[in-house]
Design a protein around this motif. Structure first.
Motif, PDB file in Angstrom:
ATOM      1  N   ARG A  98       1.687   2.852  -3.368  1.00 40.11           N
ATOM      2  CA  ARG A  98       0.679   3.694  -4.002  1.00 40.11           C
ATOM      3  C   ARG A  98       0.820   5.168  -3.631  1.00 40.11           C
ATOM      4  NH1 ARG A  98      -4.915   0.041  -4.196  1.00 40.11           N
ATOM      5  NH2 ARG A  98      -3.974  -1.712  -5.316  1.00 40.11           N
ATOM      6  N   LEU A  99       1.732   5.461  -2.708  1.00 34.05           N
ATOM      7  CA  LEU A  99       2.044   6.860  -2.417  1.00 34.05           C
ATOM      8  C   LEU A  99       2.934   7.456  -3.497  1.00 34.05           C
ATOM      9  CD1 LEU A  99       2.762   6.605   1.430  1.00 34.05           C
ATOM     10  CD2 LEU A  99       0.672   7.403   0.311  1.00 34.05           C
ATOM     11  N   GLU A 123     -10.002   2.704  -6.789  1.00 32.52           N
ATOM     12  CA  GLU A 123      -8.951   3.387  -6.022  1.00 32.52           C
ATOM     13  C   GLU A 123      -7.822   3.864  -6.934  1.00 32.52           C
ATOM     14  OE1 GLU A 123      -5.743   2.559  -2.394  1.00 32.52           O
ATOM     15  OE2 GLU A 123      -7.087   0.965  -3.075  1.00 32.52           O
ATOM     16  N   ILE A 124      -7.407   2.994  -7.864  1.00 37.47           N
ATOM     17  CA  ILE A 124      -6.334   3.362  -8.786  1.00 37.47           C
ATOM     18  C   ILE A 124      -6.780   4.516  -9.682  1.00 37.47           C
ATOM     19  CG2 ILE A 124      -4.919   2.571 -10.721  1.00 37.47           C
ATOM     20  CD1 ILE A 124      -4.010   1.463  -8.091  1.00 37.47           C
ATOM     21  N   LEU A 179      -6.693   7.692  -7.596  1.00 37.57           N
ATOM     22  CA  LEU A 179      -5.328   8.130  -7.319  1.00 37.57           C
ATOM     23  C   LEU A 179      -4.687   8.778  -8.554  1.00 37.57           C
ATOM     24  CD1 LEU A 179      -3.916   5.186  -5.156  1.00 37.57           C
ATOM     25  CD2 LEU A 179      -4.431   7.514  -4.410  1.00 37.57           C
ATOM     26  N   CYS A 180      -4.918   8.195  -9.718  1.00 40.00           N
ATOM     27  CA  CYS A 180      -4.375   8.766 -10.960  1.00 40.00           C
ATOM     28  C   CYS A 180      -4.816  10.218 -11.123  1.00 40.00           C
ATOM     29  CB  CYS A 180      -4.847   7.954 -12.169  1.00 40.00           C
ATOM     30  SG  CYS A 180      -4.021   6.373 -12.400  1.00 40.00           S
ATOM     31  N   VAL A 232       1.722   4.244  -9.557  1.00 42.34           N
ATOM     32  CA  VAL A 232       0.287   4.101  -9.801  1.00 42.34           C
ATOM     33  C   VAL A 232      -0.002   4.073 -11.300  1.00 42.34           C
ATOM     34  CG1 VAL A 232      -1.973   5.189  -9.520  1.00 42.34           C
ATOM     35  CG2 VAL A 232      -0.358   5.148  -7.605  1.00 42.34           C
ATOM     36  N   VAL A 235      -6.263  12.274  -8.727  1.00 44.19           N
ATOM     37  CA  VAL A 235      -5.947  13.134  -7.579  1.00 44.19           C
ATOM     38  C   VAL A 235      -4.502  13.609  -7.616  1.00 44.19           C
ATOM     39  CG1 VAL A 235      -5.660  13.149  -5.068  1.00 44.19           C
ATOM     40  CG2 VAL A 235      -7.746  12.232  -6.079  1.00 44.19           C
ATOM     41  N   TYR A 236      -3.561  12.687  -7.851  1.00 47.33           N
ATOM     42  CA  TYR A 236      -2.153  13.070  -7.907  1.00 47.33           C
ATOM     43  C   TYR A 236      -1.911  14.131  -8.992  1.00 47.33           C
ATOM     44  CZ  TYR A 236      -0.704   9.266  -4.784  1.00 47.33           C
ATOM     45  OH  TYR A 236      -0.521   8.444  -3.694  1.00 47.33           O
ATOM     46  N   SER A 278       0.826  -1.212   0.000  1.00 47.45           N
ATOM     47  CA  SER A 278       0.000   0.000   0.000  1.00 47.45           C
ATOM     48  C   SER A 278       0.856   1.256   0.000  1.00 47.45           C
ATOM     49  CB  SER A 278      -0.936   0.000   1.213  1.00 47.45           C
ATOM     50  OG  SER A 278      -0.198   0.035   2.430  1.00 47.45           O
ATOM     51  N   PRO A 325       3.156   8.350  -7.191  1.00 47.08           N
ATOM     52  CA  PRO A 325       2.283   8.534  -8.364  1.00 47.08           C
ATOM     53  C   PRO A 325       2.761   7.786  -9.597  1.00 47.08           C
ATOM     54  CG  PRO A 325       2.678  10.627  -7.265  1.00 47.08           C
ATOM     55  CD  PRO A 325       3.612   9.637  -6.651  1.00 47.08           C
TER      56      PRO A 325
END
Length: 255
Positions: free
Chosen positions: A200-201, A224-225, A228-229, A206, A231-232, A197, A203
């Protein structure tokens, strides 16, 4: 931003052409290096890490190529973006033009190089016998957001580079560390759930993971992926835009 790009369209196009000519000036193969360079890197990494990780990783060449492809694009776009303001100081100190145009033109060049390499990547996928399915269309999702992420980070780096020239050396060390933390040539399966996990910090990991799940596993990544794509990328773009807006007039005093 779009209205200004339209207004300065001719200048933007000339900047992109100039960057291409400058990069491949006095080279025999020219733009062919855009595809040959990552292939040579892939060959070296396959020779070095193939015996260690290749035997236990299915479709190791594609696994390795996926990681190298995305990371090379990230590294090329952000490293070039970091120098975009300083290398064009003679222009914007004399002519009032939007400074982000220099960064965007450099990112366009990196994107074109990426697309050229992507063609070779799909040829490798075909030779490996992997199925081309409708999910390949979703690869546009991570490509769009890693491009936005690169632009945002490029803004941050280019602004910092104007004030601190040490950024060039610090960033080269950072990218080397980031490469080893992006699971390019090894898998994360051997790590604990908590450690997995933590990846996943990162980017870049990810975006790489998204590619691998579509191409190798033949699965649509989790929600979630996807989140994250996006948001980053949006956070980084927001940070970069803020820095350009805040320090726009100060750049001239530090060039």
């Amino acid at each position: 931003m779009l209205l200004k790009l339209k207004k300065y369209r001719f200048l933007f196009e000339e900047l992109v052409k100039r960057d291409f000519k400058k990069k491949y000036k006095r080279t025999v193969l020219g733009m062919a290096w855009s595809m040959l360079s990552p292939l040579l890197t892939l060959l070296v990494m396959a020779m070095v890490f193939g015996n260690f990780f290749g035997r236990s990783t299915e479709h190791f060449i594609i696994y390795l190529f996926s990681g190298n492809l995305l990371f090379s694009y990230f590294n090329d776009a952000t490293t070039g973006g970091m120098r975009s303001l300083m290398s064009n100081a003679t222009i914007f100190t004399k002519v009032d033009v939007p400074k982000y145009m220099f960064l965007l033109s450099r990112n366009v060049q990196a994107l074109i190089n990426f697309v050229l390499t992507l063609i070779i990547y799909f040829l490798f996928v075909f030779t490996e016998g992997l199925n081309f399915w409708w999910g390949f269309l979703t690869l546009l999702y991570p490509i769009i957001f890693i491009t936005i992420f690169n632009i945002g980070l490029g803004m941050v780096l280019s602004a910092l580079y104007v004030f601190f020239r040490d950024m060039e050396y610090l960033y080269s060390v950072f990218t080397m560390l980031l490469m080893y933390c992006s699971a390019i040539f090894y898998t994360v399966d051997s790590f604990s759930i908590q450690a997995q996990s933590m990846f996943r910090l990162n980017p870049v990991y990810v975006y790489i993971s998204y590619f691998r799940q579509i191409v190798i596993a033949g699965q649509i990544p989790s929600i979630e992926i996807h989140v994250l794509c996006a948001v980053y990328a949006l956070i980084m773009l927001g940070a970069g835009s803020w820095m350009y807006k805040k320090y726009n007039h100060q750049f001239l005093y530090y060039i």
